[in-house]
Design a protein around this motif. Structure first.
Motif, PDB file in Angstrom:
ATOM      1  N   ALA A 194       8.168   3.602 -12.728  1.00 24.17           N
ATOM      2  CA  ALA A 194       9.259   2.708 -12.609  1.00 24.17           C
ATOM      3  C   ALA A 194       9.753   2.897 -11.032  1.00 24.17           C
ATOM      4  N   GLY A 195       9.941   1.690 -10.463  1.00 25.30           N
ATOM      5  CA  GLY A 195      10.370   1.801  -9.016  1.00 25.30           C
ATOM      6  C   GLY A 195       9.118   1.921  -7.994  1.00 25.30           C
ATOM      7  N   LYS A 196       7.813   1.524  -8.502  1.00 22.73           N
ATOM      8  CA  LYS A 196       6.513   2.003  -7.741  1.00 22.73           C
ATOM      9  C   LYS A 196       6.017   0.622  -7.696  1.00 22.73           C
ATOM     10  N   ALA A 197       5.415   0.554  -6.296  1.00 20.52           N
ATOM     11  CA  ALA A 197       4.558  -0.706  -6.156  1.00 20.52           C
ATOM     12  C   ALA A 197       2.955  -0.635  -6.439  1.00 20.52           C
ATOM     13  N   TYR A 198       2.431  -1.634  -6.687  1.00 21.40           N
ATOM     14  CA  TYR A 198       0.895  -1.813  -6.562  1.00 21.40           C
ATOM     15  C   TYR A 198       0.607  -1.440  -4.947  1.00 21.40           C
ATOM     16  N   LEU A 199      -0.632  -0.694  -4.858  1.00 24.76           N
ATOM     17  CA  LEU A 199      -1.188  -0.433  -3.458  1.00 24.76           C
ATOM     18  C   LEU A 199      -2.721  -1.099  -3.654  1.00 24.76           C
ATOM     19  N   VAL A 200      -3.104  -1.865  -2.800  1.00 27.85           N
ATOM     20  CA  VAL A 200      -4.494  -2.395  -2.657  1.00 27.85           C
ATOM     21  C   VAL A 200      -5.170  -2.017  -1.408  1.00 27.85           C
ATOM     22  N   LYS A 201      -6.108  -1.472  -1.425  1.00 28.10           N
ATOM     23  CA  LYS A 201      -6.900  -0.766  -0.194  1.00 28.10           C
ATOM     24  C   LYS A 201      -8.302  -1.231  -0.217  1.00 28.10           C
ATOM     25  N   GLN A 202      -8.889  -1.811   1.003  1.00 27.82           N
ATOM     26  CA  GLN A 202     -10.031  -2.026   1.290  1.00 27.82           C
ATOM     27  C   GLN A 202     -10.839  -0.796   1.268  1.00 27.82           C
ATOM     28  N   ILE A 203     -11.982  -0.792   0.708  1.00 23.25           N
ATOM     29  CA  ILE A 203     -12.723   0.477   0.735  1.00 23.25           C
ATOM     30  C   ILE A 203     -13.995   0.383   1.121  1.00 23.25           C
ATOM     31  N   LYS A 204     -14.285  -0.502   2.167  1.00 22.30           N
ATOM     32  CA  LYS A 204     -15.781  -0.829   2.926  1.00 22.30           C
ATOM     33  C   LYS A 204     -15.900   0.005   4.149  1.00 22.30           C
ATOM     34  N   GLY A 205     -16.978   1.040   3.811  1.00 20.01           N
ATOM     35  CA  GLY A 205     -17.261   2.369   4.486  1.00 20.01           C
ATOM     36  C   GLY A 205     -18.003   1.946   5.726  1.00 20.01           C
ATOM     37  N   SER A 206     -18.937   0.935   5.405  1.00 24.66           N
ATOM     38  CA  SER A 206     -20.061   0.614   6.515  1.00 24.66           C
ATOM     39  C   SER A 206     -19.423  -0.204   7.577  1.00 24.66           C
ATOM     40  N   TRP A 207     -20.271  -0.262   8.689  1.00 27.76           N
ATOM     41  CA  TRP A 207     -19.764  -0.976   9.852  1.00 27.76           C
ATOM     42  C   TRP A 207     -19.979  -2.589   9.889  1.00 27.76           C
ATOM     43  N   PRO A 208     -19.140  -3.259  10.063  1.00 24.35           N
ATOM     44  CA  PRO A 208     -17.548  -3.016  10.552  1.00 24.35           C
ATOM     45  C   PRO A 208     -16.860  -2.597   9.305  1.00 24.35           C
ATOM     46  N   GLN A 209     -16.128  -1.482   9.498  1.00 24.04           N
ATOM     47  CA  GLN A 209     -15.215  -1.178   8.515  1.00 24.04           C
ATOM     48  C   GLN A 209     -14.094  -1.903   8.011  1.00 24.04           C
ATOM     49  N   LYS A 210     -13.571  -1.737   6.773  1.00 26.39           N
ATOM     50  CA  LYS A 210     -12.422  -2.619   6.561  1.00 26.39           C
ATOM     51  C   LYS A 210     -11.604  -1.593   5.459  1.00 26.39           C
ATOM     52  N   GLN A 211     -10.586  -1.242   6.126  1.00 25.21           N
ATOM     53  CA  GLN A 211      -9.710  -0.138   5.574  1.00 25.21           C
ATOM     54  C   GLN A 211      -8.303  -0.399   5.583  1.00 25.21           C
ATOM     55  N   ASP A 212      -8.173  -1.956   5.517  1.00 25.44           N
ATOM     56  CA  ASP A 212      -6.521  -2.260   5.453  1.00 25.44           C
ATOM     57  C   ASP A 212      -6.059  -1.931   3.993  1.00 25.44           C
ATOM     58  N   ALA A 213      -4.798  -1.766   4.038  1.00 24.32           N
ATOM     59  CA  ALA A 213      -4.071  -1.513   2.674  1.00 24.32           C
ATOM     60  C   ALA A 213      -2.885  -2.655   2.802  1.00 24.32           C
ATOM     61  N   MET A 214      -2.085  -2.647   1.515  1.00 21.41           N
ATOM     62  CA  MET A 214      -1.152  -3.479   1.112  1.00 21.41           C
ATOM     63  C   MET A 214      -0.268  -3.005   0.119  1.00 21.41           C
ATOM     64  N   ALA A 215       0.988  -2.953   0.088  1.00 20.28           N
ATOM     65  CA  ALA A 215       1.970  -2.353  -1.048  1.00 20.28           C
ATOM     66  C   ALA A 215       2.106  -4.076  -1.564  1.00 20.28           C
ATOM     67  N   VAL A 216       2.184  -4.154  -2.833  1.00 22.90           N
ATOM     68  CA  VAL A 216       2.604  -5.513  -3.370  1.00 22.90           C
ATOM     69  C   VAL A 216       3.612  -5.072  -4.496  1.00 22.90           C
ATOM     70  N   ASP A 217       4.521  -6.066  -4.533  1.00 23.33           N
ATOM     71  CA  ASP A 217       5.979  -5.972  -5.618  1.00 23.33           C
ATOM     72  C   ASP A 217       5.315  -6.291  -6.814  1.00 23.33           C
TER      73      ASP A 217
END
Length: 469
Positions: free
Chosen positions: A306-329
């Motif tokens: 309770a009281g926690k959000a979802y966390l979504v993370k990009q996991i592309k490790g190869s170049w060009p990397q995608k490592q963005d993250a987002m907290a979602v209600d």
């Protein structure tokens, strides 16, 4: 062996070599090569085995990893339900939707009997919501059993924390061996600069071996330094020093908070927190992340309570990397906060690139081929080094370690430079404890050998005096 021969084992450095680091480097390079060489050899061989594990696990675990596209994918919620039924008693933690249409969905669970950083993963066919298999996986990269086994072999030889000392010892000395070897080779070839990168095929015997050893080392010096530094980031003791340095420089990898109360304090969440509320589910969370630009492979971490959000993370490790993250209600599917990789501190980016480059995933197959070539070249260099040692091996004293450069090389170093080296050595030993302990061990061995030589010399001299009487 005569007294004169014994005395010749510890002469003062010749005048032509005064005020130079060469005698000291020669002796240190010799000891490091002989005593650390086996650890480097093992690290290079096990690293070579690990390099192509992505291709290997695709073959060994193809049943779990891949599916045949058939219509539209089923909702993630339905796939999760199937995975829960396959792993009763386990706690759902994360979900990795298939990155391509032929990839299975990875639904990741924790369980009390698993080792740290180990998970149970159900591989689900997204088109039928049927579980294709379950595996115990490891780490943030979701390593399958075959890759986990080879990873542990490279890191610790499957000997636990004690085994990790071998790889840390190799990484701690590799940079010094490389830099010392480069300096020695540059000094030797300073009159023939074109020979720095070219093997002299006219040379035979030990000199020919030296040419091959040094030229190969020069070609792979930068990759070896890279592997040494990045390898230390994973080490048990040196890694703590690197982590402390990154913290002091504010180079740590930033993270997103999943606490709804923290986001509410910034006006981004209006629902009461601390009590269970509505949950819109992972499907809508994924849709929100896609609409916000988190494309490619992602991982969805479910609210931990309770009281926690979802966390979504990009996991592309190869170049060009995608490592963005987002907290979602979880109640409204609204983005609470987004963390972009481009906003990471430089040190955090370098750490990410370094880890992925060390593992061979940053540039895909070219990265793997480069690492394989470096490992094979390092193995060749080490074998050439031992062959050179064999050429110079003692033929009468089976307990001696070849013929290292005579003791007393430190006396050829300028006092100011020597003081600087001493301070630098203490600092490095403090930051890299395994290196420090092993260096002290080398010095102890050298002192014992020096004492043994003096004792034998005294016995020989005493015996000659008795014979003269």
């Amino acid at each position: 062996m005569t007294a004169n021969q014994l005395t010749a084992t510890t002469p003062a450095p010749p005048a032509s070599q005064s005020r130079t680091l060469r005698p000291l480097l020669l002796r240190l390079h010799f000891y490091a090569g002989v005593l650390i060489g086996p650890f480097l050899l093992i690290a290079a061989f096990t690293g070579l085995l690990y390099v192509f594990t992505p291709q290997l696990e695709r073959v060994v675990h193809s049943q779990e990893l891949f599916v045949t596209p058939a219509g539209a994918p089923q909702p993630l919620s339905q796939q999760i339900t199937a995975a829960k039924a396959a792993l009763p008693g386990a706690t759902l933690v994360r979900v990795r939707p298939g990155a391509t249409e032929t990839d299975s969905t990875q639904i990741i669970f924790s369980r009390a009997d698993l080792a740290p950083s180990h998970w149970l993963t159900a591989y689900v066919d997204p088109y039928t919501a049927q579980v294709r298999g379950t595996l115990e996986t490891y780490g943030s990269s979701q390593a399958t059993p075959i890759r986990t086994w080879l990873d542990e072999l490279h890191r610790s030889l499957h000997l636990g924390d004690i085994g990790r000392l071998y790889s840390e010892l190799a990484a701690s000395w590799l940079w010094l061996v490389v830099l010392g070897g480069l300096i020695l080779w540059w000094q030797r070839q300073r009159a023939r600069r074109r020979r720095l990168l070219l093997v002299d095929r006219k040379l035979r015997g030990r000199r020919g071996l030296l040419s091959w050893h040094a030229v190969l080392g020069t070609w792979i010096a930068l990759p070896l330094l890279f592997l040494s530094v990045t390898g230390l980031t994973w080490s048990e003791y040196g890694g703590e020093s690197i982590a402390a340095l990154r913290k002091a420089l504010s180079w740590q990898t930033p993270t997103l908070s999943t606490s709804l109360s923290e986001h509410s304090a910034h006006g981004s969440h209006q629902q009461p927190t601390g009590t269970p509320g509505p949950d819109i589910g992972p499907d809508r969370v994924l849709a929100t992340a896609r609409q916000s630009g988190l494309d490619g492979p992602v991982e969805i971490t479910l609210p931990a309570g309770a009281g926690k959000a979802y966390l979504v993370k990009q996991i592309k490790g190869s170049w060009p990397q995608k490592q963005d993250a987002m907290a979602v209600d979880p109640a409204t599917a609204q983005p609470l906060e987004t963390l972009r990789f481009q906003d990471f501190p430089l040190g955090a980016k370098l750490a990410r690139w370094g880890i992925d480059g060390h593992m061979g995933v940053l540039f895909g197959l070219p990265n793997q081929l480069l690492l394989a070539a470096v490992c094979l070249t390092l193995i060749t260099m080490i074998l050439l080094g031992y062959r050179m040692w064999w050429h110079r091996r003692p033929t009468r004293d089976r307990f001696a370690l070849g013929r290292p450069f005579p003791r007393g090389g430190w006396r050829a170093v300028h006092p100011v430079a020597l003081a600087g080296l001493a301070v630098a050595a203490v600092l490095v030993m403090w930051q890299l404890p395994v290196f420090g302990v092993s260096l002290l061990g080398f010095l102890a061995v050298d002192l014992v050998l020096a004492w043994r030589a003096r004792r034998r010399r005294a016995l020989v001299v005493g015996g000659e005096e008795l014979m003269r009487k």
